[in-house]
Design a protein around this motif. Sequence first.
Motif, PDB file in Angstrom:
ATOM      1  N   THR A  82       0.836  -1.203   0.000  1.00  0.00           N
ATOM      2  CA  THR A  82       0.000   0.000   0.000  1.00  0.00           C
ATOM      3  C   THR A  82       0.868   1.249   0.000  1.00  0.00           C
ATOM      4  N   VAL A  83       0.445   2.246  -0.774  1.00  0.00           N
ATOM      5  CA  VAL A  83       1.075   3.570  -0.682  1.00  0.00           C
ATOM      6  C   VAL A  83      -0.011   4.593  -0.361  1.00  0.00           C
ATOM      7  N   TRP A  84       0.407   5.773   0.102  1.00  0.00           N
ATOM      8  CA  TRP A  84      -0.558   6.832   0.371  1.00  0.00           C
ATOM      9  C   TRP A  84      -0.025   8.160  -0.126  1.00  0.00           C
ATOM     10  N   ASP A  85      -0.968   9.072  -0.395  1.00  0.00           N
ATOM     11  CA  ASP A  85      -0.565  10.385  -0.892  1.00  0.00           C
ATOM     12  C   ASP A  85      -0.599  11.397   0.251  1.00  0.00           C
ATOM     13  N   HIS A  86      -0.421  12.670  -0.057  1.00  0.00           N
ATOM     14  CA  HIS A  86      -0.347  13.708   0.984  1.00  0.00           C
ATOM     15  C   HIS A  86      -1.725  14.148   1.461  1.00  0.00           C
ATOM     16  N   ASN A  87      -2.779  13.702   0.764  1.00  0.00           N
ATOM     17  CA  ASN A  87      -4.135  14.062   1.193  1.00  0.00           C
ATOM     18  C   ASN A  87      -4.799  12.951   1.988  1.00  0.00           C
ATOM     19  N   GLY A  88      -4.002  11.892   2.294  1.00  0.00           N
ATOM     20  CA  GLY A  88      -4.548  10.803   3.108  1.00  0.00           C
ATOM     21  C   GLY A  88      -5.235   9.704   2.307  1.00  0.00           C
ATOM     22  N   ASN A  89      -5.163   9.748   0.990  1.00  0.00           N
ATOM     23  CA  ASN A  89      -5.737   8.654   0.190  1.00  0.00           C
ATOM     24  C   ASN A  89      -4.771   7.491   0.155  1.00  0.00           C
ATOM     25  N   ARG A  90      -5.306   6.273   0.248  1.00  0.00           N
ATOM     26  CA  ARG A  90      -4.465   5.071   0.211  1.00  0.00           C
ATOM     27  C   ARG A  90      -4.721   4.305  -1.088  1.00  0.00           C
ATOM     28  N   TYR A  91      -3.688   3.671  -1.566  1.00  0.00           N
ATOM     29  CA  TYR A  91      -3.782   2.939  -2.847  1.00  0.00           C
ATOM     30  C   TYR A  91      -3.129   1.574  -2.695  1.00  0.00           C
ATOM     31  N   LEU A  92      -3.776   0.543  -3.213  1.00  0.00           N
ATOM     32  CA  LEU A  92      -3.110  -0.750  -3.361  1.00  0.00           C
ATOM     33  C   LEU A  92      -2.259  -0.652  -4.619  1.00  0.00           C
ATOM     34  N   ASP A  93      -0.987  -0.953  -4.487  1.00  0.00           N
ATOM     35  CA  ASP A  93      -0.097  -0.775  -5.639  1.00  0.00           C
ATOM     36  C   ASP A  93      -0.101  -2.044  -6.498  1.00  0.00           C
ATOM     37  N   PHE A  94      -0.790  -1.995  -7.620  1.00  0.00           N
ATOM     38  CA  PHE A  94      -0.791  -3.120  -8.565  1.00  0.00           C
ATOM     39  C   PHE A  94       0.175  -2.860  -9.727  1.00  0.00           C
ATOM     40  N   SER A  95       1.133  -1.935  -9.489  1.00  0.00           N
ATOM     41  CA  SER A  95       2.160  -1.653 -10.491  1.00  0.00           C
ATOM     42  C   SER A  95       3.565  -1.992  -9.972  1.00  0.00           C
ATOM     43  N   SER A  96       3.693  -2.069  -8.630  1.00  0.00           N
ATOM     44  CA  SER A  96       5.041  -2.170  -8.023  1.00  0.00           C
ATOM     45  C   SER A  96       5.950  -1.083  -8.578  1.00  0.00           C
ATOM     46  N   GLN A  97       5.402   0.132  -8.710  1.00  0.00           N
ATOM     47  CA  GLN A  97       6.090   1.276  -9.360  1.00  0.00           C
ATOM     48  C   GLN A  97       6.396   0.918 -10.811  1.00  0.00           C
ATOM     49  N   LEU A  98       7.670   0.715 -11.150  1.00  0.00           N
ATOM     50  CA  LEU A  98       7.994   0.258 -12.512  1.00  0.00           C
ATOM     51  C   LEU A  98       8.319  -1.240 -12.448  1.00  0.00           C
ATOM     52  N   VAL A  99       7.374  -1.968 -11.835  1.00  0.00           N
ATOM     53  CA  VAL A  99       7.485  -3.428 -11.709  1.00  0.00           C
ATOM     54  C   VAL A  99       8.808  -3.794 -11.014  1.00  0.00           C
ATOM     55  N   ASN A 100       9.100  -3.060  -9.938  1.00  0.00           N
ATOM     56  CA  ASN A 100      10.350  -3.348  -9.231  1.00  0.00           C
ATOM     57  C   ASN A 100      10.207  -3.557  -7.733  1.00  0.00           C
ATOM     58  N   VAL A 101       9.106  -3.064  -7.108  1.00  0.00           N
ATOM     59  CA  VAL A 101       9.046  -3.125  -5.635  1.00  0.00           C
ATOM     60  C   VAL A 101       8.522  -4.506  -5.215  1.00  0.00           C
TER      61      VAL A 101
END
Length: 439
Positions: free
Chosen positions: A43-62
Amino acid sequence: MTITAASATNAEVAAADLEHVFHSWSAQAALNPLPIAGGSGSTVWDHNGNRYLDFSSQLVNVNIGYQHPGVVAAIREQADKLVTVGPAFANETRAEAARLITERAPEGFNKVFFTNGGADANENAIRMARLHTGRDKIISRYRSYHGNTGAAIVATGDWRRVPNEYARGHVHVFGPYLYRSEFWATTPEQEAERALRHLERVVQAEGPESVAGILLETIPGTAGILLPPPGYLAGVREIADRYGIMLILDEVMAGFSRAGEWFAFDAFDVRPDLITFAKGVNSGYVPVGGVLISDPIAHTFDERVFPGGLTYSGHPLAAASIVATLRAYEEEGIVEHARRMGQEVIGPRLTAMAERHEIIGEVRGMGVFWAVELVADRATREPVSAAVIGDLKRRLTAAGYLPFAADNRIHVVPPAVTTADELDQGLTILDAALADTAL
Ligand code: PLP
């Protein structure tokens, strides 16, 4: 514009970014980057408190997820001990990283040349193949990406090659991709056989004595997660052997847990001469890549100088992150988890979606490495437009799912540590978004 992290909003961070940061592969004027403030696991989150499940692994690396405590601690400990040291010196952490990588490689791979990332790994593998064979040409696939430096970008098959074609000695072939076969094939066997015949004809026509290497992504990633059909990679190996050509497998995206294997080629019947890696080897916590070198090629440089090097080759912070990542993969069973999630969750869920949504032309993949190919018409296989993909990306992001899109496809490429529950949540979002997609 100056901002302080504690008080920053998404708008402020995006504005500060756009003021001075020049972004990759983009016309700069229309950009609107999503600010990421932090992350944990998948999971990542932004500065407004929204959370996201990362289905990209950024550039498929994380692959190991965000802020893995063991990897972060290893980087911190190394920083306290020795934060940098040049490549000419011996360093215990670098030696251990190289040992752990060779331990996972096939027998007869005993040396690692560390680079700063994947592109320069391919750059140096190409150089080694050329010097070892005394030949010049490199054959790679049109549907491929090998990195953004001199020879690596010219080895790349996609549109990014064309404005950067300044290196010589590069030849491209079509590889197997049954869904959009270049060979009029209707079965995987036909596709493999005809792609191999095409490759061999190109080798012959180019003059086999001029071909140093065949450079392939084991599973072309950005080009569409194109699993090689049975027999293809073994057939490439045979052609390489017949003509004295080095086989370089680019495992930068596919390797180190992404495909549910340590190396993606472990799932196929092939042994390369050179292996390039980056991304998953340490999940990108510190920039690093490298070339795994088989013994005969390594011996070429026993007495002869290898004319290549980098100031940060084997940087100790990168090495520490590799050691901790590979240990975590082992101790936490992450490679096996990725394989199982592909077989038990992602594959079945995407297949079920394909049965319900006309827009899905094909799903394919293994491990945590899947492509959903979207089409405007199932019969003609016409790709959906960029506008359809753009709209889908916006809706997925708004629903808390960070997507990876390439051409007419959504790649389902979450971290290898993503749990079955998280996969279920993300795939439910994807399912709903596809149901609402108007053509
Ligand atoms: N090779 C493959 C298969 C890749 O996917 C990438 C990056 O996406 C690269 C090489 C280049 O790696 P880097 O961006 O670390 O230079």
